[in-house]
Design an enzyme around this catalytic site. Structure first.
Site, PDB file in Angstrom:
ATOM      1  N   LYS A  97       0.794  -1.238   0.000  1.00  0.00           N
ATOM      2  CA  LYS A  97       0.000   0.000   0.000  1.00  0.00           C
ATOM      3  C   LYS A  97       0.823   1.283   0.000  1.00  0.00           C
ATOM      4  O   LYS A  97       0.373   2.310  -0.489  1.00  0.00           O
ATOM      5  CB  LYS A  97      -0.960   0.008   1.193  1.00  0.00           C
ATOM      6  N   GLU A 119      -9.811   7.344   4.137  1.00  0.00           N
ATOM      7  CA  GLU A 119     -10.688   6.501   4.944  1.00  0.00           C
ATOM      8  C   GLU A 119     -10.028   5.142   5.040  1.00  0.00           C
ATOM      9  O   GLU A 119      -9.227   4.760   4.183  1.00  0.00           O
ATOM     10  CB  GLU A 119     -12.083   6.425   4.328  1.00  0.00           C
ATOM     11  N   SER A 385       1.547  -9.909  -1.158  1.00  0.00           N
ATOM     12  CA  SER A 385       1.173  -8.499  -0.951  1.00  0.00           C
ATOM     13  C   SER A 385       1.546  -7.933   0.407  1.00  0.00           C
ATOM     14  O   SER A 385       1.743  -6.731   0.541  1.00  0.00           O
ATOM     15  CB  SER A 385      -0.325  -8.309  -1.195  1.00  0.00           C
TER      16      SER A 385
HETATM   17  C1  LIG Z   1      -5.102  -3.947   1.702  1.00  0.00           C
HETATM   18  C2  LIG Z   1      -4.425  -5.204   1.387  1.00  0.00           C
HETATM   19  C3  LIG Z   1      -4.867  -6.048   0.345  1.00  0.00           C
HETATM   20  C4  LIG Z   1      -6.106  -5.771  -0.464  1.00  0.00           C
HETATM   21  O1  LIG Z   1      -6.093  -4.584  -1.186  1.00  0.00           O
HETATM   22  P1  LIG Z   1      -5.914  -4.579  -2.780  1.00  0.00           P
HETATM   23  O2  LIG Z   1      -6.233  -3.185  -3.156  1.00  0.00           O
HETATM   24  O3  LIG Z   1      -6.862  -5.585  -3.351  1.00  0.00           O
HETATM   25  O4  LIG Z   1      -4.510  -4.950  -3.041  1.00  0.00           O
HETATM   26  C5  LIG Z   1      -4.143  -7.184   0.047  1.00  0.00           C
HETATM   27  N1  LIG Z   1      -3.057  -7.529   0.768  1.00  0.00           N
HETATM   28  C6  LIG Z   1      -2.603  -6.765   1.791  1.00  0.00           C
HETATM   29  C7  LIG Z   1      -1.404  -7.213   2.542  1.00  0.00           C
HETATM   30  C8  LIG Z   1      -3.278  -5.584   2.137  1.00  0.00           C
HETATM   31  O5  LIG Z   1      -2.822  -4.835   3.153  1.00  0.00           O
END
Ligand SMILES: *Cc1c(COP(=O)(O)O)cnc(C)c1O
Length: 399
Positions: A97, A119, A385
């Site tokens: 993010k 938000e 992610s």
């Molecule tokens: C917020 C988050 C997501 C989901 O958000 P996307 O916009 O779909 O990427 C996925 N993995 C992690 C680790 C997150 O913090």
């Protein structure tokens, strides 16, 4: 951003639509505001000075490029295709993010905005925004449902520690969609000095395009890295999809290649349980948070409360570009349940010594379904992610 790969597959049209999806469904007063944002954004990404600053920050502050790690034990476990992990868990703050928060902060600075609003549901986007604001010395206000503030106290503390003001939202279900309404209300009231940082590839145009472009560094790096390691492109890309930003970031630079692309949603208790977040699988087109896209709603158009064990996938909508990629069949979307995600957390932790975020675990869980159909000379890249430390409370309860 980095034009290592030119792609024209799916730029939104002039009105901000990917196929039938997207647009700018905002109050009248915000139309000139999003218009100006689009103009300023397009100028910024044509400015070498802006791009230099963005990439320097990604390198020096976020810690990019992130590694592309060969998962040898996991590969051995399935005995099929080679599995590589794109390590967004190694980014500062532990997830992807921050790539987007840094990009939007730089744009806000450039536009002379002094006040940042955001938000947040689980608090992850709030933390990324608070981090970037602290780094740039900007005022930061984060709207968060009162219910979410109780559930995610640690993230509230993190944001406050970095100087953000977290405003509790008491209306409606006291969760993300109510916090979003409050953030939009604030934006309408203060359009002059305020920049609204949206945390996924959702919202009115130009946000879905802009957020994707701030995350495409994931795919640009992965492409270069796999070419270095294997001398060819992968056969599969796999990522979890909440709003869809980590997935779009990885997918986008490969969209015109001969690569199978798979996005995994959160089925929660199961797609037919009434407690799910599988928007593409279970939803239909409608308008939420400023754009037209697949979403979970009942016959009366009432938005349904999404459910997922992972707070970051617990969202009733999805970015418009994903809706388009689904309808055009360029990307396959599937879903896995809470329980399947938990099993994946255990497997990846044991096999690789990496505790994945519960969101990420959804992508890993799909390996159970797909690996038997792969071959030993094939290659998969999974977008890791984020790291799972933030989820240890939930993970412990479920062990
Ligand atoms: C917020 C988050 C997501 C989901 O958000 P996307 O916009 O779909 O990427 C996925 N993995 C992690 C680790 C997150 O913090």
């Amino acid at each position: 951003m980095t034009e290592t790969v030119k792609t024209t597959y799916n730029q939104p049209n002039a009105r901000g639509y990917f196929g039938e999806y997207g647009g700018k469904f905002v109050p009248e007063i915000l139309i000139p505001v999003v218009q100006q944002l689009e103009e300023e954004y397009l100028k910024a990404i044509d400015d070498p000075e802006f791009l230099k600053q963005y990439h320097e920050l990604l390198e020096e502050y976020v810690g990019r490029p992130t590694k592309l790690t060969f998962a040898d034990k996991l590969t051995g476990h399935y005995g099929k295709a080679k599995i590589y992990l794109k390590r967004e868990d190694l980014c500062h703050t532990g997830a992807h993010k921050i790539n987007n928060a840094i990009g939007q902060i730089l744009l806000a600075k450039r536009m002379g905005k002094t006040r940042i609003i955001a938000e947040t549901g689980a608090g992850q986007h709030g933390v990324a925004t608070a981090t970037a604001c602290a780094k740039f010395g900007l005022q930061c206000i984060v709207y968060m449902g009162a219910e979410d503030m109780e559930r995610q106290k640690l993230n509230v503390d993190r944001m406050q520690l970095m100087g953000a003001e977290v405003r509790s939202v008491e209306s409606g279900s006291r969760t993300l969609k109510d916090a979003t309404n409050e953030a939009i209300r604030d934006w309408v009231t203060n359009p002059e000095d305020t920049f609204y940082i949206i945390g996924s590839v959702v919202g009115p145009h130009p946000y879905p395009m802009m957020v994707r472009n701030f995350h495409r560094v994931i795919g640009d790096e992965a492409r270069k890295q796999i070419l270095e390691k294997e001398g060819r492109l992968p056969d599969y890309l796999l990522a979890c999809v909440g709003g869809g930003s980590n997935a779009m970031g990885l997918f986008y630079p490969f969209i015109e290649d001969d690569v199978k692309i798979i996005g995994i949603e959160a089925a929660g208790y199961g797609v037919d349980s009434g407690k799910t977040a599988a928007t593409i699988t279970k939803g239909s087109p409608g308008i939420l948070h400023g754009s037209l896209s697949y979403l979970l709603h009942d016959q009366n158009g009432q938005i349904e409360l999404a459910h997922s064990i992972s707070a970051g996938l617990d969202y009733p909508g999805i970015g418009p570009e994903h809706s388009f990629l689904h309808d055009s069949k360029r990307v396959e979307y599937h879903s896995v349940t809470d329980d399947e995600a938990m099993e994946a957390v255990k497997l990846i932790s044991k096999k690789e010594g990496i505790i994945p975020a519960l969101e990420t675990a959804h992508a890993f869980a799909w390996l159970e379904y797909m690996m038997s159909n792969t071959k030993e000379d094939e290659i998969i890249i999974v977008n890791l992610s984020g790291r799972g430390d933030k989820d240890m409370g939930t993970i412990s309860e479920n062990l």
